[in-house]
Design a protein around this motif. Structure first.
Motif, PDB file in Angstrom:
ATOM      1  N   TRP A  11       0.870  -1.194   0.000  1.00 22.24           N
ATOM      2  CA  TRP A  11       0.000   0.000   0.000  1.00 22.24           C
ATOM      3  C   TRP A  11       0.908   1.246   0.000  1.00 22.24           C
ATOM      4  CZ3 TRP A  11      -0.897  -4.278   3.199  1.00 22.24           C
ATOM      5  CH2 TRP A  11      -2.073  -5.015   2.920  1.00 22.24           C
ATOM      6  N   PHE A  12       1.684   1.360  -1.092  1.00 28.81           N
ATOM      7  CA  PHE A  12       2.713   2.401  -1.111  1.00 28.81           C
ATOM      8  C   PHE A  12       2.125   3.807  -1.138  1.00 28.81           C
ATOM      9  CE2 PHE A  12       5.287  -1.150  -2.931  1.00 28.81           C
ATOM     10  CZ  PHE A  12       6.322  -1.111  -2.025  1.00 28.81           C
ATOM     11  N   HIS A  13       2.900   4.690  -0.460  1.00 28.88           N
ATOM     12  CA  HIS A  13       2.573   6.137  -0.512  1.00 28.88           C
ATOM     13  C   HIS A  13       3.583   6.757  -1.475  1.00 28.88           C
ATOM     14  CE1 HIS A  13       1.894  10.265   0.541  1.00 28.88           C
ATOM     15  NE2 HIS A  13       2.896  10.375   1.414  1.00 28.88           N
ATOM     16  N   ASN A  14       4.722   7.212  -0.914  1.00 28.85           N
ATOM     17  CA  ASN A  14       5.752   7.814  -1.807  1.00 28.85           C
ATOM     18  C   ASN A  14       7.144   7.650  -1.176  1.00 28.85           C
ATOM     19  OD1 ASN A  14       7.047   9.258  -3.813  1.00 28.85           O
ATOM     20  ND2 ASN A  14       6.565  11.270  -2.929  1.00 28.85           N
ATOM     21  N   CYS A  15       7.619   6.505  -0.907  1.00 25.94           N
ATOM     22  CA  CYS A  15       6.861   5.266  -1.009  1.00 25.94           C
ATOM     23  C   CYS A  15       6.421   4.827   0.399  1.00 25.94           C
ATOM     24  CB  CYS A  15       7.775   4.189  -1.615  1.00 25.94           C
ATOM     25  SG  CYS A  15       8.125   4.491  -3.376  1.00 25.94           S
ATOM     26  N   GLY A  16       6.966   5.511   1.471  1.00 22.58           N
ATOM     27  CA  GLY A  16       6.558   5.219   2.844  1.00 22.58           C
ATOM     28  C   GLY A  16       7.623   4.479   3.615  1.00 22.58           C
ATOM     29  N   ASN A  17       7.335   4.189   4.887  1.00 22.54           N
ATOM     30  CA  ASN A  17       8.322   3.614   5.798  1.00 22.54           C
ATOM     31  C   ASN A  17       8.127   2.122   6.083  1.00 22.54           C
ATOM     32  OD1 ASN A  17       9.657   6.098   6.213  1.00 22.54           O
ATOM     33  ND2 ASN A  17       7.974   6.719   7.588  1.00 22.54           N
ATOM     34  N   SER A  18       7.174   1.516   5.405  1.00 28.23           N
ATOM     35  CA  SER A  18       6.988   0.080   5.623  1.00 28.23           C
ATOM     36  C   SER A  18       6.907  -0.612   4.266  1.00 28.23           C
ATOM     37  CB  SER A  18       5.714  -0.176   6.423  1.00 28.23           C
ATOM     38  OG  SER A  18       4.590   0.212   5.665  1.00 28.23           O
ATOM     39  N   ARG A  19       7.559  -1.767   4.154  1.00 24.65           N
ATOM     40  CA  ARG A  19       7.480  -2.590   2.940  1.00 24.65           C
ATOM     41  C   ARG A  19       7.796  -4.043   3.344  1.00 24.65           C
ATOM     42  NH1 ARG A  19      10.768   1.841   2.246  1.00 24.65           N
ATOM     43  NH2 ARG A  19      13.004   1.494   2.647  1.00 24.65           N
ATOM     44  N   LEU A  20       6.830  -4.676   3.961  1.00 27.66           N
ATOM     45  CA  LEU A  20       7.014  -6.015   4.511  1.00 27.66           C
ATOM     46  C   LEU A  20       6.976  -7.109   3.440  1.00 27.66           C
ATOM     47  CD1 LEU A  20       4.937  -5.711   7.817  1.00 27.66           C
ATOM     48  CD2 LEU A  20       7.386  -5.339   7.458  1.00 27.66           C
ATOM     49  N   ASN A  21       6.572  -6.709   2.195  1.00 23.79           N
ATOM     50  CA  ASN A  21       6.601  -7.680   1.094  1.00 23.79           C
ATOM     51  C   ASN A  21       7.874  -7.515   0.232  1.00 23.79           C
ATOM     52  OD1 ASN A  21       4.189  -8.806   1.833  1.00 23.79           O
ATOM     53  ND2 ASN A  21       2.963  -7.534   0.448  1.00 23.79           N
ATOM     54  N   GLY A  22       8.825  -6.760   0.774  1.00 24.79           N
ATOM     55  CA  GLY A  22      10.063  -6.522   0.015  1.00 24.79           C
ATOM     56  C   GLY A  22      10.883  -7.793  -0.175  1.00 24.79           C
ATOM     57  N   LYS A  23      11.971  -7.664  -0.919  1.00 21.93           N
ATOM     58  CA  LYS A  23      12.818  -8.824  -1.241  1.00 21.93           C
ATOM     59  C   LYS A  23      13.491  -9.344   0.019  1.00 21.93           C
ATOM     60  CE  LYS A  23      16.728 -10.111  -4.221  1.00 21.93           C
ATOM     61  NZ  LYS A  23      16.262 -11.418  -4.605  1.00 21.93           N
ATOM     62  N   TYR A  24      13.439 -10.684   0.200  1.00 19.49           N
ATOM     63  CA  TYR A  24      14.071 -11.296   1.376  1.00 19.49           C
ATOM     64  C   TYR A  24      15.578 -11.278   1.190  1.00 19.49           C
ATOM     65  CZ  TYR A  24      14.605 -14.276   5.471  1.00 19.49           C
ATOM     66  OH  TYR A  24      14.949 -14.752   6.698  1.00 19.49           O
ATOM     67  N   GLN A  25      16.260 -10.739   2.186  1.00 19.60           N
ATOM     68  CA  GLN A  25      17.711 -10.641   2.105  1.00 19.60           C
ATOM     69  C   GLN A  25      18.354 -11.609   3.105  1.00 19.60           C
ATOM     70  OE1 GLN A  25      18.927  -9.016  -0.310  1.00 19.60           O
ATOM     71  NE2 GLN A  25      17.375  -7.478  -0.801  1.00 19.60           N
ATOM     72  N   THR A  26      19.559 -11.965   2.830  1.00 14.99           N
ATOM     73  CA  THR A  26      20.310 -12.803   3.764  1.00 14.99           C
ATOM     74  C   THR A  26      20.902 -11.920   4.849  1.00 14.99           C
ATOM     75  OG1 THR A  26      22.241 -12.607   2.319  1.00 14.99           O
ATOM     76  CG2 THR A  26      20.880 -14.575   2.060  1.00 14.99           C
ATOM     77  N   ALA A  27      21.372 -12.533   5.881  1.00 17.68           N
ATOM     78  CA  ALA A  27      21.885 -11.795   7.037  1.00 17.68           C
ATOM     79  C   ALA A  27      23.037 -10.866   6.658  1.00 17.68           C
ATOM     80  CB  ALA A  27      22.342 -12.791   8.104  1.00 17.68           C
ATOM     81  N   ASP A  28      23.886 -11.332   5.765  1.00 16.91           N
ATOM     82  CA  ASP A  28      25.040 -10.501   5.422  1.00 16.91           C
ATOM     83  C   ASP A  28      24.660  -9.294   4.576  1.00 16.91           C
ATOM     84  OD1 ASP A  28      24.317 -12.420   3.520  1.00 16.91           O
ATOM     85  OD2 ASP A  28      26.212 -12.151   2.452  1.00 16.91           O
ATOM     86  N   LEU A  29      23.459  -9.364   3.942  1.00 19.66           N
ATOM     87  CA  LEU A  29      23.049  -8.231   3.110  1.00 19.66           C
ATOM     88  C   LEU A  29      21.978  -7.354   3.786  1.00 19.66           C
ATOM     89  CD1 LEU A  29      22.791 -10.012  -0.374  1.00 19.66           C
ATOM     90  CD2 LEU A  29      24.559  -8.394   0.348  1.00 19.66           C
ATOM     91  N   ALA A  30      21.511  -7.837   4.901  1.00 24.68           N
ATOM     92  CA  ALA A  30      20.352  -7.196   5.539  1.00 24.68           C
ATOM     93  C   ALA A  30      20.544  -5.714   5.779  1.00 24.68           C
ATOM     94  CB  ALA A  30      20.043  -7.892   6.864  1.00 24.68           C
TER      95      ALA A  30
END
Ligand SMILES: [Ca+2]
Length: 386
Positions: free
Chosen positions: A340-359
């Motif tokens: 439910w993007f705004h511009n674009c906002g502070n939450s994006r829980l469907n974003g790309k899953y990253q590994t710990a070293d890239l988090a």
């Protein structure tokens, strides 16, 4: 000469009513003396005359008679006066009597009139009494009928109350059944079938571990096994595996949040296993015609910060449907996620899953009000609010 005078005085004295009794006695004594003085000659001449005069009537008696006559006259006068008064009184009485007779006649006439009126009133009163009696009898009958009706109604009411009580219980049971069927309330952690009004049954993932019981999981990220960079069609229908990573689907999310008031709970964990949460008291998603806009979030509570504040009233944007407020670009494309993007906002829980070293280095699953690092674990859950 002397003798003659004596004789005259004796004669005068002998006249009745002229002398008093005392004088009379003294004169008789004097006459006796004169007789003695006069001697048999003169006395002898005058004696018959004197005796004749004296014998005419005793003076004492005459005086008495005279007084009696006077009294009688007076009495007669009084009587006459009394009789006059009596006559006057009789005349007055007659006058009064005549007046009374006239008055009496008038009164008799009035009484007659009053008697006629009273008789008429009595007749009307009797009629009215009869009417009242008839009304009273009718009322008594009506009242009895009404009592009987009330009694019947009361028993009917009793029966109805029992039926209503039974129906209420059934309704409550059905409501509970529906509630249980339409949510994860009363269900253990795991996959369960639920059914919503107007929709066929479908499986959901229930959770009782993270925030109490009754939560329906609508999204989970845990290992990057599922690609979340998808089209609107996928996001509408939902994708992934209920026992792993998945998104429930916008159609189901709309049906669930529309059917009853729901709250939203978001559990998040970093790669260092630190966890936080964000909770919203009333989560409601509109339908496809409104591009699944967030209609309500309610009040925020939690310790991760209100990163979804900017997402309220925002439509859902995917790589193929841009509804965000970034006029020169597409947030879904930029973050490789539907949201439910705004511009674009502070939450994006469907974003790309990253590994710990890239988090900490690249865009990923973000909740900016808590951390800039991409998250290791996320679970979004909803639950009906009583
Ligand atoms: Ca845009």
């Amino acid at each position: 000469m002397y003798l003659y005078e004596k004789l005259i005085s004796i004669l005068l004295l002998s006249l009745p009513g002229i002398m008093s009794e005392t004088t009379e006695n003294s004169q008789l004594t004097a006459l006796k003396n004169q007789d003695e003085q006069c001697g048999s000659y003169c006395f002898g001449i005058l004696k018959p005359f004197i005796e004749k005069v004296s014998s005419l009537q005793p003076r004492k008696e005459k005086a008495k008679k005279f007084r009696e006559m006077e009294s009688l006259d007076n009495y007669c006068l009084i009587k006459e006066d009394f009789i006059d008064q009596i006559i006057h009184l009789i005349a007055f009485s007659n006058n009064i009597e005549n007046k009374w007779m006239v008055e009496l006649k008038n009164k008799d006439f009035q009484i007659l009139n009053q008697t006629v009126k009273i008789s008429s009133l009595e007749k009307r009163l009797t009629e009215k009494e009869n009417e009242m009696k008839a009304i009273e009898n009718k009322l008594i009958v009506d009242l009895k009928n009404k009592d009987s009706e009330i009694s019947n109604l009361k028993s009917q009411e009793k029966e109805n109350s029992a039926i209503i009580g039974k129906l209420r219980k059934n309704l409550t049971d059905k409501e509970n059944e529906i509630n249980n069927l339409s949510s994860c309330i009363g269900k253990e952690t795991g996959i369960h079938e639920i059914k919503l009004p107007g929709s066929s049954a479908f499986n959901v993932s229930c959770d009782t571990c993270l925030a109490g019981s009754g939560w329906t999981v609508i999204q989970r990220r845990q290992d990057g096994s599922v690609d979340f960079n998808r089209t609107m069609r996928d996001y509408r229908k939902g994708f992934g595996a209920l026992d792993g990573e998945f998104f429930i689907g916008l159609d189901k999310l709309h049906l669930l949040t529309k059917s009853r008031k729901h709250e939203l709970y978001i559990y998040m964990k970093k790669f260092n296993d630190e966890s936080r949460y964000a909770r919203y008291s009333h989560f409601f998603i509109k339908g496809e015609e409104d591009s699944f806009k967030i209609k309500s979030l309610g009040n925020y509570t939690g310790d991760a910060g209100d990163a979804m504040a900017d997402n309220l009233y925002k439509k859902f944007t995917t790589i193929d449907e841009d509804h965000d407020n970034w006029f020169t670009g597409n947030c879904a494309d930029f973050y490789a996620a539907g949201w439910w993007f705004h511009n674009c906002g502070n939450s994006r829980l469907n974003g790309k899953y990253q590994t710990a070293d890239l988090a900490a280095k690249v865009r990923g699953i973000n909740w900016i009000s808590w951390t800039l690092d991409s998250l290791k674990f996320v679970q979004m859950m909803i639950r009906p609010v009583e």
